[in-house]
Design a protein around this motif. Structure first.
Motif, short mmCIF file in Angstrom:
data_model
loop_
_atom_site.label_atom_id
_atom_site.label_comp_id
_atom_site.label_asym_id
_atom_site.label_seq_id
_atom_site.Cartn_x
_atom_site.Cartn_y
_atom_site.Cartn_z
N SER A 43 57.58 23.07 3.70
CA SER A 43 57.22 24.49 3.55
C SER A 43 58.02 25.35 4.52
O SER A 43 58.44 26.46 4.19
CB SER A 43 55.72 24.69 3.78
N ASP A 152 56.47 25.55 -4.21
CA ASP A 152 55.94 24.67 -3.16
C ASP A 152 54.67 23.97 -3.66
O ASP A 152 53.60 24.58 -3.67
CB ASP A 152 55.64 25.49 -1.91
N GLU A 153 54.80 22.73 -4.08
CA GLU A 153 53.69 21.93 -4.61
C GLU A 153 52.81 22.74 -5.56
O GLU A 153 51.61 22.85 -5.35
CB GLU A 153 52.83 21.42 -3.46
MG LIG Z 1 53.90 22.28 2.75
#
Ligand SMILES: [Mg+2]
Ligand SMILES: Nc1ncnc2c1ncn2[C@@H]1O[C@H](COP(=O)(O)OP(=O)(O)OP(=O)(O)O)[C@@H](O)[C@H]1O
Length: 252
Positions: A43, A152-153
């Motif tokens: 991240s 991000d995910e």
């Molecule tokens: Mg992360």
């Protein structure tokens, strides 16, 4: 052709080094996944690419221009869909365009329809399920004028079946719109199913530990997940992810 190039990128918080001399590049139209252990700095990498953070060292280039520390060049979708609760879904998905004064409501409506959200255009985010919110947030990112999309995910909070549906939907949409995607995930299967290339990061401080070119042809269908060849690659990526030879860069 290289669209996004990250060279020698380093970032520390206090005296803790999170990223150390990271290099990676993404070609135009490519789908690249970043796979790495929790807390490895994925991240943080996205915050640097998005310009929310500035690097201590190194540079990020988009189309040859330096964008390190600058916002607005990358479209970014955080892990929890950040839909604005006071805007309806149609007005949420056109937000990125409005910021650039180029709202295209027709395309937005068309995409919402294809995503099965036609009945929810005028609904507010709290009336949508988790998967619907993800789709709306993804459409917003896709409609934004930036050429690189960082996810991000995006599917980590979804149950397995919804996740698979979303993966197929994402692939279909990506194949149609051909944006350049940088995708963070913990999930090996997801990375293999979606990507052209997988970049495996070491644990903190994150460096590129291995890079895998995914051999499966497109368009890809769910049945691929059950093929022997898919299992073989899953094992290979798992071994690379868990191997301790961090300093060793493998290109497959
Ligand atoms: Mg992360
Ligand atoms: N703003 C910040 N200030 C201080 N430390 C931070 C900050 N942001 C992240 N960190 C630290 O940097 C490290 C990497 O965090 P990051 O969120 O990038 O990891 P990640 O790979 O995305 O993890 P996960 O897979 O769990 O999402 C962690 O140790 C975290 O505590």
């Amino acid at each position: 052709m290289t669209l996004l190039n990250i060279s020698n990128l380093s970032k520390s918080f206090g005296n803790e080094t999170i990223l150390a001399h990271l290099n990676l590049s993404v070609a135009e139209g490519e789908f690249v996944s970043i796979l790495g252990p929790s807390g490895s700095g994925k991240s943080t990498l996205f915050h640097l690419v998005g310009g929310i953070l500035a690097p201590d060292e190194g540079e990020i280039n988009l189309n040859g221009d330096v964008i390190s520390g600058k916002r607005g060049y990358i479209s970014y979708m955080p892990q929890t869909p950040s839909l604005l609760p006071w805007r309806n879904i149609l007005h949420n998905v056109t937000l990125g365009q409005e910021l650039q004064r180029k709202a295209d409501k027709e395309t937005a409506k068309d995409m919402l329809m294809k995503a099965g959200l036609q009945q929810y255009m005028n609904a507010y985010p709290n009336e949508l399920s988790g998967g619907m919110k993800q789709r709306a947030a993804f459409i917003r990112a896709l409609l934004s004028p930036q050429s690189v999309l960082c996810l991000d995910e995006p599917f980590s909070a979804l149950d397995e079946l919804t996740r698979q549906e979303m993966q197929e939907w994402l692939l279909g949409t990506w194949e149609e719109y051909k944006k350049t995607i940088l995708f963070v995930t913990h999930n090996i299967e997801e990375a293999l199913f979606l990507s052209d290339r997988i970049i495996i990061l070491s644990s903190k401080p994150a460096q590129v530990k291995a890079e895998v070119t995914v051999p499966f042809s497109r368009p890809r269908e769910k049945k691929l997940l059950l093929e022997d060849e898919f299992f073989k690659w899953k094992r290979k990526v798992y071994n690379l992810l868990t191997s301790t030879a961090d300093e060793y860069i493998t290109r497959t």
